[in-house]
Design a protein around this motif. Structure first.
Motif, short mmCIF file in Angstrom:
data_model
loop_
_atom_site.label_atom_id
_atom_site.label_comp_id
_atom_site.label_asym_id
_atom_site.label_seq_id
_atom_site.Cartn_x
_atom_site.Cartn_y
_atom_site.Cartn_z
N THR A 270 56.79 -7.65 58.93
CA THR A 270 55.54 -7.09 58.97
C THR A 270 54.86 -6.97 60.28
OG1 THR A 270 54.99 -8.14 56.80
CG2 THR A 270 52.99 -7.50 58.08
N PRO A 271 54.94 -5.86 61.08
CA PRO A 271 54.49 -5.78 62.36
C PRO A 271 53.02 -5.44 62.55
CG PRO A 271 55.44 -3.55 61.67
CD PRO A 271 55.46 -4.62 60.56
N TYR A 272 52.85 -5.51 63.83
CA TYR A 272 51.05 -5.55 64.08
C TYR A 272 51.05 -4.57 65.19
CZ TYR A 272 52.59 -8.09 68.39
OH TYR A 272 53.07 -8.33 69.64
N THR A 273 49.88 -4.11 65.45
CA THR A 273 49.59 -3.10 66.67
C THR A 273 48.38 -3.86 67.30
OG1 THR A 273 48.80 -0.57 67.47
CG2 THR A 273 48.30 -1.51 65.03
N THR A 274 48.06 -3.65 68.38
CA THR A 274 47.04 -4.07 69.31
C THR A 274 46.15 -2.82 69.59
OG1 THR A 274 48.08 -4.17 71.21
CG2 THR A 274 47.92 -6.13 70.23
N GLU A 275 46.52 -1.42 69.11
CA GLU A 275 45.56 -0.29 69.17
C GLU A 275 44.27 -0.38 68.20
OE1 GLU A 275 47.74 2.91 68.61
OE2 GLU A 275 49.53 2.62 70.43
N ASN A 276 43.39 0.42 68.52
CA ASN A 276 42.36 0.35 67.56
C ASN A 276 42.73 0.75 66.20
OD1 ASN A 276 40.89 -0.23 70.11
ND2 ASN A 276 39.48 1.62 70.06
N PRO A 277 42.37 0.28 65.31
CA PRO A 277 42.40 0.79 64.00
C PRO A 277 42.12 2.33 63.80
CG PRO A 277 41.50 -1.50 63.82
CD PRO A 277 41.50 -0.78 65.21
N LYS A 278 42.84 3.01 63.10
CA LYS A 278 42.53 4.32 62.74
C LYS A 278 42.17 4.63 61.25
CE LYS A 278 43.22 6.03 66.77
NZ LYS A 278 43.62 4.99 67.82
N LEU A 279 41.44 5.42 60.77
CA LEU A 279 41.52 6.08 59.44
C LEU A 279 41.84 7.70 59.50
CD1 LEU A 279 38.00 5.04 58.04
CD2 LEU A 279 40.20 4.07 57.44
N TRP A 280 42.43 8.20 58.77
CA TRP A 280 42.75 9.65 58.63
C TRP A 280 42.04 10.17 57.53
CZ3 TRP A 280 45.54 5.91 60.23
CH2 TRP A 280 46.44 5.92 61.13
N VAL A 281 41.58 11.55 57.87
CA VAL A 281 40.58 12.50 56.95
C VAL A 281 41.36 13.73 56.22
CG1 VAL A 281 38.42 13.26 56.77
CG2 VAL A 281 38.90 11.52 58.77
N PRO A 282 42.30 13.37 55.77
CA PRO A 282 42.93 14.43 54.62
C PRO A 282 41.97 15.09 53.74
CG PRO A 282 43.84 12.51 53.59
CD PRO A 282 42.51 11.98 54.99
N GLY A 283 42.34 16.61 53.53
CA GLY A 283 41.47 17.20 52.45
C GLY A 283 41.71 18.60 52.37
N GLY A 284 40.96 19.09 51.47
CA GLY A 284 41.29 20.68 51.11
C GLY A 284 40.68 21.52 52.29
N TYR A 285 39.74 21.12 53.13
CA TYR A 285 39.33 21.79 54.11
C TYR A 285 40.22 22.03 55.43
CZ TYR A 285 39.31 17.64 56.95
OH TYR A 285 39.60 16.55 57.62
N ALA A 286 41.20 21.28 55.49
CA ALA A 286 41.98 21.14 56.80
C ALA A 286 42.44 22.39 57.17
CB ALA A 286 42.93 20.09 56.61
N ALA A 287 43.32 23.19 56.57
CA ALA A 287 43.92 24.48 57.11
C ALA A 287 43.06 25.31 57.53
CB ALA A 287 44.90 24.93 56.18
N ALA A 288 42.08 25.71 56.92
CA ALA A 288 40.99 26.52 57.44
C ALA A 288 40.08 26.17 58.43
CB ALA A 288 40.17 26.88 55.84
#
Length: 352
Positions: A150-168
């Motif tokens: 179970t690894p760790y990271t000291t980088e700032n945590p992230k959230l991703w924002v997938p959706g049906g809007y993206a390609a356009a």
């Protein structure tokens, strides 16, 4: 005399051949006989790696020696790879010469897991083995054991924002977390996420805690709240949105922004912003404008001071409420504002 010289040459040649044959016959044949045997840790050992223990030992790997049928120097290396990958991309976490153990730190093990595309803070299965090499011979490998890291990271945590809007809207794919825009927390271990996302039109989306469909957040029971099991969130109109999320309070906020420059170096002085234009392909705001030399400017959203950015330290990075940006000489400039990397906002001011 010539016959004596020929005899001596023949004699030395015979001695040389005799010595070489004897040397070859006496030389030990080096060949792999017995592979090393990994004796510790035991298969199934699990490690929860933590940054505060980075310099500590995570594990001491031990093994029985390989046998190359002779007294030779052997280099041993401990390798790990993702389970089922058949060591196609092994990471070496320790190496020694003619010894039977190596100590591996938490940091070393963690770096190897991340190099193998591990998801921080999520357990995953790996395999470990020991390789033994001498000279130019092919390596011999030990038995393989399973590990759970179970690894760790000291980088700032992230959230991703997938959706049906993206390609356009200028992003690679619809509903693809890995290629979707991101929000970033203010620091390691923080839960206050922020970032900017372009919506070319109304559309649905979600938040994910990983660049895949894990740790999802959807629509909560009331406006502005989140639910891990909730339905898709909805953006009702086109715009370039500042999105703020608190994953502890399970709340979020979206603010449509339209950016411009303001200041006594700009056409609108300190009273009115001069509007910039968003370039969806480049993911930056742009403007070409005449600036007054010896004066100053800033960036602000929506022609008011609620959200404004300056450059404290004059290093090309922007901070909310930061220092004014100085314009040294008058002229026509191309200015860009890049908010595509969350909490790592940049700008350029280039004289034409």
């Amino acid at each position: 005399m010539k016959n004596i010289k020929r005899s001596l040459i023949a004699l030395f040649a015979m001695l040389a051949i005799s010595c070489n044959v004897e040397d070859v016959q006496d030389r030990p044949v080096i060949e792999g006989v017995d592979s090393p045997v990994l004796t510790a840790p035991t298969s199934g050992a699990a490690y929860v790696l933590k940054p505060e223990n980075a310099a500590a030992q995570a594990e001491r790997f031990t093994w029985k020696s390989a046998n190359f049928s002779g007294d030779v120097q052997i280099t041993y290396s401990v390798e790990i790879d993702k389970k089922g990958n058949e060591f196609k991309t092994p990471q070496v976490i320790g190496s020694v010469v003619s010894e039977n153990q190596v100590s591996v730190t938490v940091e070393t093990m963690n770096k190897a897991a991340l190099a193998l595309k591990a998801t921080p803070f999520a357990p995953a299965e790996y395999e470990a083995r020991v390789s033994a090499v001498t000279g130019n011979m092919a390596p011999m490998y030990s038995n393989v054991i399973g590990l759970v890291l179970t690894p760790y990271t000291t980088e700032n945590p992230k959230l991703w924002v997938p959706g049906g809007y993206a390609a356009a809207s200028g992003y690679p794919k619809d509903w693809d977390p890995a290629s979707s825009p991101q929000l970033s927390a203010s620091g390691f271990g923080k839960v206050d996420f922020e970032g900017y996302v372009n919506f070319a039109g109304a559309g649905e989306y979600k938040f994910t805690s990983f660049p895949e469909w894990k740790g999802e957040f959807g629509e909560g029971a009331t406006a502005g709240t989140l639910d891990p099991k909730g339905a898709n969130l909805k953006m009702t109109a086109a715009g370039y949105y500042r999105i703020e999320v608190d994953t502890e309070k399970l709340t979020y906020k979206t603010t449509a922004t339209s950016w411009g420059i303001v200041g006594d170096a700009t056409p609108g002085a300190w009273d009115n912003s001069t509007a910039m234009t968003y370039d969806a392909a480049a993911k930056v705001w742009k403007i070409t404008v005449d600036l007054v030399g010896g004066k100053e400017m800033k960036f602000r959203a929506n022609n008011n001071w609620d959200v404004n950015m300056g450059d404290t330290g004059a290093n090309g990075s922007l901070e909310y409420g930061g220092d004014n940006i100085k314009v040294a000489t008058a002229g026509n400039y191309t200015i860009t504002l890049d908010l595509s990397s969350p909490r790592n906002y940049k700008y350029t001011v280039t004289k034409n």
